[in-house]
Design a protein around this motif. Structure first.
Motif, PDB file in Angstrom:
ATOM      1  N   GLU A   5       1.614 -15.016 -59.767  1.00 19.39           N
ATOM      2  CA  GLU A   5       0.599 -16.055 -59.599  1.00 19.39           C
ATOM      3  C   GLU A   5       1.254 -17.416 -59.767  1.00 19.39           C
ATOM      4  O   GLU A   5       2.374 -17.526 -60.261  1.00 19.39           O
ATOM      5  CB  GLU A   5      -0.535 -15.875 -60.608  1.00 19.39           C
ATOM      6  CG  GLU A   5      -0.068 -15.896 -62.051  1.00 19.39           C
ATOM      7  CD  GLU A   5      -1.131 -15.404 -63.020  1.00 19.39           C
ATOM      8  OE1 GLU A   5      -2.298 -15.296 -62.633  1.00 19.39           O
ATOM      9  OE2 GLU A   5      -0.768 -15.130 -64.164  1.00 19.39           O
ATOM     10  N   LYS A  50      -5.004 -22.547 -57.201  1.00 16.85           N
ATOM     11  CA  LYS A  50      -4.385 -21.376 -57.822  1.00 16.85           C
ATOM     12  C   LYS A  50      -4.215 -20.283 -56.780  1.00 16.85           C
ATOM     13  O   LYS A  50      -5.070 -20.098 -55.923  1.00 16.85           O
ATOM     14  CB  LYS A  50      -5.291 -20.894 -58.956  1.00 16.85           C
ATOM     15  CG  LYS A  50      -4.761 -19.697 -59.710  1.00 16.85           C
ATOM     16  CD  LYS A  50      -5.594 -19.451 -60.950  1.00 16.85           C
ATOM     17  CE  LYS A  50      -6.409 -18.202 -60.796  1.00 16.85           C
ATOM     18  NZ  LYS A  50      -7.116 -17.822 -62.008  1.00 16.85           N
ATOM     19  N   HIS A 109      -5.689 -10.722 -63.348  1.00 16.37           N
ATOM     20  CA  HIS A 109      -5.976 -10.658 -61.919  1.00 16.37           C
ATOM     21  C   HIS A 109      -7.479 -10.756 -61.719  1.00 16.37           C
ATOM     22  O   HIS A 109      -8.254 -10.571 -62.652  1.00 16.37           O
ATOM     23  CB  HIS A 109      -5.395  -9.412 -61.261  1.00 16.37           C
ATOM     24  CG  HIS A 109      -5.784  -8.120 -61.902  1.00 16.37           C
ATOM     25  ND1 HIS A 109      -7.008  -7.535 -61.713  1.00 16.37           N
ATOM     26  CD2 HIS A 109      -5.119  -7.317 -62.743  1.00 16.37           C
ATOM     27  CE1 HIS A 109      -7.069  -6.416 -62.399  1.00 16.37           C
ATOM     28  NE2 HIS A 109      -5.943  -6.267 -63.033  1.00 16.37           N
ATOM     29  N   ILE A 145      -2.971 -16.025 -56.464  1.00 14.97           N
ATOM     30  CA  ILE A 145      -2.627 -14.778 -57.136  1.00 14.97           C
ATOM     31  C   ILE A 145      -2.192 -13.799 -56.054  1.00 14.97           C
ATOM     32  O   ILE A 145      -2.906 -13.601 -55.064  1.00 14.97           O
ATOM     33  CB  ILE A 145      -3.829 -14.200 -57.908  1.00 14.97           C
ATOM     34  CG1 ILE A 145      -4.321 -15.185 -58.954  1.00 14.97           C
ATOM     35  CG2 ILE A 145      -3.471 -12.870 -58.559  1.00 14.97           C
ATOM     36  CD1 ILE A 145      -5.618 -14.771 -59.625  1.00 14.97           C
TER      37      ILE A 145
END
Length: 170
Positions: free
Chosen positions: A128, A111, A13, A113
Motif C-alpha cells: 500500500e 491512498k 486491507h 492498496i
C-alpha cells in the motif's frame, strides 16, 4: 534534517463491504457539496491511469500459482473508492485501466492498496502507499513510480506505475 518521511500506516486491507461499494459506486456523479451534512466540496477530478506494477511478491502457494493482483484507490476524504480488475498469475501485472476520483484540491493525497485475490480465503495485502498530488499542473499528465509498503516497511523492489492528471472544475 535529511530524514526520509515515514510511510503512512493503513488498515491491513479493505473489507469485503468496502470492495463491494467500490464495485457498485457510480463514479460519473461527484458528491454534492453540502457542508451542513458533512459532505466534501470537490474542486477537481484526478484522472488515474493505472499502468502496471513490478516485482510484486508471490503470496500464492503452489508451483504454478502467482499473485492475482488488483488495486484499490481512495480519495483522502474516504468518500470515493475505485477498484481495478484482477490480473491473474503475474508478479508484473499490467492493467492499463483508467479511473476518475473527485478530490478537494492538490493538497490532498490518494491512498492505494494492492491486493492478492484469493478464491478460497480472504484476499492478502501485497502493499500500500500514497499518491501525492503535489506538483500536478491542471491538465498535464504526470508519470510516477510509487513504492509499496506493508507494516510501515517498504516491499523490496515492488513499484506501482501510474499516470496522474488533475482537472480543475469550476
Amino acid at each position: 534534517d535529511n530524514q526520509l518521511p515515514q510511510p503512512p500506516v493503513f488498515a491491513p486491507h479493505p473489507s469485503e463491504e468496502d470492495l463491494k461499494k467500490a464495485n457498485a459506486q457510480n463514479l460519473s456523479q461527484p458528491a454534492a457539496a453540502d457542508k451542513q451534512k458533512g459532505m466534501v466540496e470537490y474542486s477537481g477530478i484526478l484522472k488515474i491511469l493505472l499502468i502496471e506494477a513490478t516485482d510484486l511478491p508471490n503470496l500464492d502457494i503452489g508451483l504454478t500459482d502467482l499473485t492475482d493482483a488488483y488495486v484499490v484507490f481512495s480519495n483522502q476524504a474516504g468518500t470515493q473508492t475505485v477498484k481495478s480488475k484482477v490480473i491473474n498469475n503475474s508478479l508484473n501485472p499490467q492493467w492499463n485501466q483508467s479511473f476518475d476520483l473527485c478530490i478537494s484540491g492538490l493538497t490532498e493525497t490518494v491512498k492505494f492498496i494492492v491486493m492478492d485475490h484469493d478464491m478460497m480465503s480472504s484476499d492478502d495485502l501485497v502493499g500500500e502507499g500514497v499518491l501525492s498530488l503535489d506538483g500536478l499542473d491542471d491538465g498535464k499528465p504526470k508519470d510516477l513510480w510509487i513504492p509499496m509498503y506493508t507494516n510501515s516497511k517498504e516491499v523490496p523492489n515492488a513499484r506501482l506505475h501510474v499516470q496522474l492528471t488533475y482537472l480543475k472544475i469550476a
